[in-house]
Write a protein that holds these residues in place. Sequence first.
Motif, PDB file in Angstrom:
ATOM      1  N   MET A  64       0.762  -1.478   0.030  1.00  0.00           N
ATOM      2  CA  MET A  64      -0.027   0.290  -0.045  1.00  0.00           C
ATOM      3  C   MET A  64       1.083   1.287   0.095  1.00  0.00           C
ATOM      4  O   MET A  64       1.921   1.422   0.461  1.00  0.00           O
ATOM      5  N   ARG A  65       0.250   2.430  -0.666  1.00  0.00           N
ATOM      6  CA  ARG A  65       1.041   3.501  -0.533  1.00  0.00           C
ATOM      7  C   ARG A  65       0.011   4.548  -0.148  1.00  0.00           C
ATOM      8  O   ARG A  65      -1.065   4.807  -0.792  1.00  0.00           O
ATOM      9  N   CYS A  66       0.540   5.327   0.810  1.00  0.00           N
ATOM     10  CA  CYS A  66      -0.127   6.461   1.232  1.00  0.00           C
ATOM     11  C   CYS A  66      -0.236   7.711   0.216  1.00  0.00           C
ATOM     12  O   CYS A  66       1.050   8.144  -0.114  1.00  0.00           O
ATOM     13  N   LEU A  67      -1.332   8.225  -0.325  1.00  0.00           N
ATOM     14  CA  LEU A  67      -1.290   9.230  -1.395  1.00  0.00           C
ATOM     15  C   LEU A  67      -1.047  10.945  -0.646  1.00  0.00           C
ATOM     16  O   LEU A  67      -0.877  11.694  -1.208  1.00  0.00           O
ATOM     17  N   LYS A  68      -1.113  10.616   0.702  1.00  0.00           N
ATOM     18  CA  LYS A  68      -0.809  11.849   1.397  1.00  0.00           C
ATOM     19  C   LYS A  68       0.720  12.085   1.805  1.00  0.00           C
ATOM     20  O   LYS A  68       1.228  13.323   1.758  1.00  0.00           O
ATOM     21  N   CYS A  69       1.396  11.220   2.436  1.00  0.00           N
ATOM     22  CA  CYS A  69       2.929  11.202   2.871  1.00  0.00           C
ATOM     23  C   CYS A  69       3.605  10.232   1.857  1.00  0.00           C
ATOM     24  O   CYS A  69       5.012  10.380   2.281  1.00  0.00           O
ATOM     25  N   SER A  70       3.228   9.601   0.973  1.00  0.00           N
ATOM     26  CA  SER A  70       3.846   8.570   0.265  1.00  0.00           C
ATOM     27  C   SER A  70       4.611   7.442   0.964  1.00  0.00           C
ATOM     28  O   SER A  70       5.466   6.598   0.273  1.00  0.00           O
ATOM     29  N   ALA A  71       4.232   7.123   2.224  1.00  0.00           N
ATOM     30  CA  ALA A  71       4.813   6.084   2.925  1.00  0.00           C
ATOM     31  C   ALA A  71       4.045   4.679   2.248  1.00  0.00           C
ATOM     32  O   ALA A  71       3.168   4.539   1.663  1.00  0.00           O
ATOM     33  N   VAL A  72       5.103   3.741   2.192  1.00  0.00           N
ATOM     34  CA  VAL A  72       4.463   2.313   1.975  1.00  0.00           C
ATOM     35  C   VAL A  72       4.632   1.351   2.972  1.00  0.00           C
ATOM     36  O   VAL A  72       5.593   1.221   3.792  1.00  0.00           O
ATOM     37  N   TYR A  73       3.652   0.458   3.116  1.00  0.00           N
ATOM     38  CA  TYR A  73       3.470  -0.569   4.036  1.00  0.00           C
ATOM     39  C   TYR A  73       2.607  -1.489   3.450  1.00  0.00           C
ATOM     40  O   TYR A  73       2.067  -1.488   2.319  1.00  0.00           O
ATOM     41  N   ALA A  74       2.400  -2.650   4.465  1.00  0.00           N
ATOM     42  CA  ALA A  74       1.566  -3.546   4.043  1.00  0.00           C
ATOM     43  C   ALA A  74       0.164  -3.883   4.636  1.00  0.00           C
ATOM     44  O   ALA A  74       0.173  -3.426   5.771  1.00  0.00           O
ATOM     45  N   ARG A  83      -8.258   0.792   5.567  1.00  0.00           N
ATOM     46  CA  ARG A  83      -6.784   1.293   5.922  1.00  0.00           C
ATOM     47  C   ARG A  83      -6.385   2.653   6.249  1.00  0.00           C
ATOM     48  O   ARG A  83      -6.768   3.415   5.194  1.00  0.00           O
ATOM     49  N   LEU A  84      -5.938   2.769   7.151  1.00  0.00           N
ATOM     50  CA  LEU A  84      -5.298   4.396   7.556  1.00  0.00           C
ATOM     51  C   LEU A  84      -3.568   4.236   7.484  1.00  0.00           C
ATOM     52  O   LEU A  84      -3.187   3.129   7.771  1.00  0.00           O
ATOM     53  N   CYS A  85      -3.230   5.050   7.234  1.00  0.00           N
ATOM     54  CA  CYS A  85      -1.698   5.089   7.052  1.00  0.00           C
ATOM     55  C   CYS A  85      -1.026   5.152   8.141  1.00  0.00           C
ATOM     56  O   CYS A  85      -1.455   5.984   9.396  1.00  0.00           O
ATOM     57  N   PRO A  86      -0.269   4.258   8.645  1.00  0.00           N
ATOM     58  CA  PRO A  86       0.283   4.145   9.828  1.00  0.00           C
ATOM     59  C   PRO A  86       1.311   5.170  10.137  1.00  0.00           C
ATOM     60  O   PRO A  86       1.725   5.540  11.303  1.00  0.00           O
ATOM     61  N   PHE A  87       1.607   6.094   9.268  1.00  0.00           N
ATOM     62  CA  PHE A  87       2.645   7.234   9.567  1.00  0.00           C
ATOM     63  C   PHE A  87       1.936   8.442   9.798  1.00  0.00           C
ATOM     64  O   PHE A  87       2.354   9.362  10.537  1.00  0.00           O
ATOM     65  N   CYS A  88       0.854   8.704   8.904  1.00  0.00           N
ATOM     66  CA  CYS A  88       0.447  10.196   9.026  1.00  0.00           C
ATOM     67  C   CYS A  88      -1.123  10.370   9.266  1.00  0.00           C
ATOM     68  O   CYS A  88      -1.639  11.017   9.699  1.00  0.00           O
ATOM     69  N   GLN A  89      -1.711   9.041   9.550  1.00  0.00           N
ATOM     70  CA  GLN A  89      -3.134   9.033   9.926  1.00  0.00           C
ATOM     71  C   GLN A  89      -3.441   8.148  11.294  1.00  0.00           C
ATOM     72  O   GLN A  89      -4.559   7.867  11.512  1.00  0.00           O
ATOM     73  N   GLY A  90      -2.417   7.579  11.736  1.00  0.00           N
ATOM     74  CA  GLY A  90      -2.594   7.019  13.132  1.00  0.00           C
ATOM     75  C   GLY A  90      -3.235   5.508  12.811  1.00  0.00           C
ATOM     76  O   GLY A  90      -3.593   5.004  13.756  1.00  0.00           O
ATOM     77  N   GLY A  91      -2.919   4.861  11.737  1.00  0.00           N
ATOM     78  CA  GLY A  91      -3.568   3.462  11.541  1.00  0.00           C
ATOM     79  C   GLY A  91      -2.419   2.557  12.127  1.00  0.00           C
ATOM     80  O   GLY A  91      -1.258   2.842  12.575  1.00  0.00           O
ATOM     81  N   ASN A  92      -2.805   1.479  12.029  1.00  0.00           N
ATOM     82  CA  ASN A  92      -2.115   0.258  12.710  1.00  0.00           C
ATOM     83  C   ASN A  92      -0.582   0.061  11.808  1.00  0.00           C
ATOM     84  O   ASN A  92      -0.702   0.479  10.563  1.00  0.00           O
ATOM     85  N   PRO A  93       0.314  -0.516  12.439  1.00  0.00           N
ATOM     86  CA  PRO A  93       1.557  -0.610  11.728  1.00  0.00           C
ATOM     87  C   PRO A  93       1.480  -1.522  10.756  1.00  0.00           C
ATOM     88  O   PRO A  93       0.427  -2.209  10.291  1.00  0.00           O
ATOM     89  N   SER A  94       2.455  -1.725   9.671  1.00  0.00           N
ATOM     90  CA  SER A  94       2.380  -2.515   8.651  1.00  0.00           C
ATOM     91  C   SER A  94       2.021  -3.847   9.074  1.00  0.00           C
ATOM     92  O   SER A  94       2.830  -4.452  10.095  1.00  0.00           O
ATOM     93  N   SER A  95       1.111  -4.763   8.346  1.00  0.00           N
ATOM     94  CA  SER A  95       0.771  -6.072   8.748  1.00  0.00           C
ATOM     95  C   SER A  95       1.930  -6.869   8.450  1.00  0.00           C
ATOM     96  O   SER A  95       2.773  -6.845   7.610  1.00  0.00           O
TER      97      SER A  95
END
Length: 113
Positions: A64-74, A83-95
């Motif tokens: 997955m890629r966050c279109l707000k901060c460009s973070a990449v996670y699973a 899903r929420l971004c784990p870096f800028c939206q307070g979502g769960n860490p990368s699965s």
Amino acid sequence: MRVVWAAGTTEHLGVPAAATDDSGATVMRQRSTTEIGFINPNDQANLGTLGIPGTDHNQRLYKMRCLKCSAVYAANGSDIHHRLCPFCQGGNPSSGGWQERTVADLHPASSEE
């Protein structure tokens, strides 16, 4: 039907956002949450499967890629839709503890003494 690039956030993913019919009217395409290019309401884009088992029953992990901060996670396929971004939206860490690896991660520079 002729596929065209529409203004939007999927062009950089290499996935057309819309198509036009014979009259020139724009026809938006519905995507499955596990299809490359799907973007959920939280601006999280599915970049495709990682080809490894997920952490939920019968699930696979997706990049997955966050279109707000460009973070990449699973994320598990079953979580993509909300899903929420784990870096800028307070979502769960990368699965599954998955982290994107770079060439620098695989071949760290030797320390100079």
